[in-house]
Motif scaffolding. Structure first.
Motif, mmCIF file in Angstrom:
data_model
loop_
_atom_site.group_PDB
_atom_site.id
_atom_site.type_symbol
_atom_site.label_atom_id
_atom_site.label_comp_id
_atom_site.label_asym_id
_atom_site.label_seq_id
_atom_site.Cartn_x
_atom_site.Cartn_y
_atom_site.Cartn_z
ATOM 1 N N GLY A 23 -4.420 -4.740 3.354
ATOM 2 C CA GLY A 23 -5.585 -4.114 3.232
ATOM 3 C C GLY A 23 -5.291 -3.059 2.038
ATOM 4 O O GLY A 23 -6.337 -3.035 1.060
ATOM 5 N N TRP A 24 -4.285 -2.235 1.996
ATOM 6 C CA TRP A 24 -3.904 -1.458 1.096
ATOM 7 C C TRP A 24 -3.975 -1.828 -0.381
ATOM 8 O O TRP A 24 -4.430 -1.644 -1.387
ATOM 9 C CB TRP A 24 -2.817 -0.409 1.354
ATOM 10 C CG TRP A 24 -3.245 0.857 2.147
ATOM 11 C CD1 TRP A 24 -2.544 0.712 3.471
ATOM 12 C CD2 TRP A 24 -4.180 1.700 1.861
ATOM 13 N NE1 TRP A 24 -3.105 1.959 3.972
ATOM 14 C CE2 TRP A 24 -3.917 2.618 3.337
ATOM 15 C CE3 TRP A 24 -4.663 2.257 1.023
ATOM 16 C CZ2 TRP A 24 -4.702 3.673 3.297
ATOM 17 C CZ3 TRP A 24 -5.509 3.313 0.911
ATOM 18 C CH2 TRP A 24 -5.446 4.093 2.293
ATOM 19 N N GLU A 25 -3.097 -3.154 -0.453
ATOM 20 C CA GLU A 25 -2.853 -3.875 -1.659
ATOM 21 C C GLU A 25 -4.374 -4.635 -2.086
ATOM 22 O O GLU A 25 -4.305 -4.417 -3.350
ATOM 23 C CB GLU A 25 -2.079 -4.943 -1.253
ATOM 24 C CG GLU A 25 -0.494 -4.849 -0.821
ATOM 25 C CD GLU A 25 0.424 -5.600 -0.648
ATOM 26 O OE1 GLU A 25 1.418 -5.401 -0.054
ATOM 27 O OE2 GLU A 25 -0.132 -7.042 -0.258
ATOM 28 N N ALA A 26 -5.144 -5.095 -1.380
ATOM 29 C CA ALA A 26 -6.508 -5.698 -1.892
ATOM 30 C C ALA A 26 -7.183 -4.371 -2.273
ATOM 31 O O ALA A 26 -8.037 -4.470 -3.109
ATOM 32 C CB ALA A 26 -7.182 -6.066 -0.708
ATOM 33 N N ALA A 27 -7.425 -3.148 -1.613
ATOM 34 C CA ALA A 27 -7.751 -1.812 -2.244
ATOM 35 C C ALA A 27 -7.465 -1.601 -3.432
ATOM 36 O O ALA A 27 -8.257 -1.161 -4.426
ATOM 37 C CB ALA A 27 -7.675 -0.537 -1.209
#
Length: 289
Positions: A23-27
């Motif tokens: 999720g953080w990477e996608a953000a």
């Protein structure tokens, strides 16, 4: 809701850690495109009500690759908004299915409101059991696991447990600025919810309820309806924050049923007035038919 004991034989904590990291990477990917967008118009592959940008596709590819690599030996199915659904047999046969919205609120991404989200949910037998909603523009990530509560996470790893408001009167509605047909507008007007705030993504709307900035969200299908990936992750966040999310008749939402659309009237709330709202909405919709 009883705590989730394991996920496909794996510790819940390990699966959650991977989902949060993804999720953080996608953000981060979303923010890279969002920043670049201030210098050039986003590249659109599809115009109209459901635009698709390079950001949607890049996040879709990254999330799928990361999850499928991390869980290569696990019996998971994968359903993303940007999946080639002509190549899928729906419903997916797996009991455990990841449901992904790479960029919920693409129109808000294009319009540069900041009100867009990356939504990742893991469902088991058609119900969400793990959810991650990242809001890139705010540099915040929200996560929930069945029976463990709903949490806000900052980039430095600080986590705060969230609980919905206990308001029963003077409820605040969170709604879209657009996507309002005449029938839906009549429903909102007659429900007497004069206090309203307007935001884009469903995930951002539900976070507003979990953060006590709002109390109610409604969706009413017309010629089209919200999809599984719009609702799966936000629903679990709300439930784990102490709220409720159901069809107007009180029945639970189901995912990966073969029809990716969530038809009818859906109501999300902080809880205390949920039954009353469902009853009023059902009666009003009957009078509007």
């Amino acid at each position: 809701m009883s705590p989730l004991q394991s996920i496909a034989g794996q510790p819940v904590e390990s699966v959650l850690a991977i989902a949060r990291q993804v999720g953080w990477e996608a953000a981060d990917i979303a923010l890279q495109f969002y920043t670049a967008q201030s210098e050039a118009a986003p590249k659109l592959w599809q115009e109209g009500d459901d635009p698709v940008t390079a950001a949607d596709l890049a996040i879709h590819r990254h999330v799928l690759e990361r999850l499928q690599t991390a869980f290569a030996d696990q019996p998971f199915g994968y359903l993303s908004e940007e999946s080639d659904r002509t190549a899928l047999t729906l419903p997916l046969p797996e009991e455990w299915v990841w449901i992904i919205d790479p960029l919920d609120g693409t129109r808000d991404f294009i319009d540069h409101t900041g009100e867009f989200a990356v939504q990742i949910a893991l469902t088991y037998q058609q119900r969400p059991v793990l959810a991650v909603v990242a809001i890139p523009a705010q540099q915040l990530l929200y996560w929930a696991v069945q029976g463990q509560g709903c949490y806000r996470e900052t980039q430095d790893g600080t986590q705060t447990k969230l609980t919905v408001s206990d308001r029963q009167e003077d409820l605040i509605l969170v709604a879209s600025r657009t996507h309002r047909g005449d029938r839906f507008q009549q429903l909102l007007d007659r429900l007497s919810l004069p206090q309203q705030i307007y935001v884009g993504s469903v995930g951002v709307k539900i976070v507003a309820i979990a953060e006590q900035r709002a109390d109610v969200y409604l969706s009413l299908s017309g010629k089209s309806a919200p999809k599984d990936w719009d609702m799966a992750a936000p629903e679990l966040l709300l439930l784990e924050a102490g709220g409720r999310f159901s069809h107007a008749d009180g029945s639970a939402l189901r995912y990966n049923t073969g029809d990716i659309s969530q038809w009818g009237c859906l109501i999300a709330s902080n809880g205390p007035a949920h039954d009353r709202l469902c009853q009023e909405a059902t009666a009003l919709l009957a009078s509007l038919d």
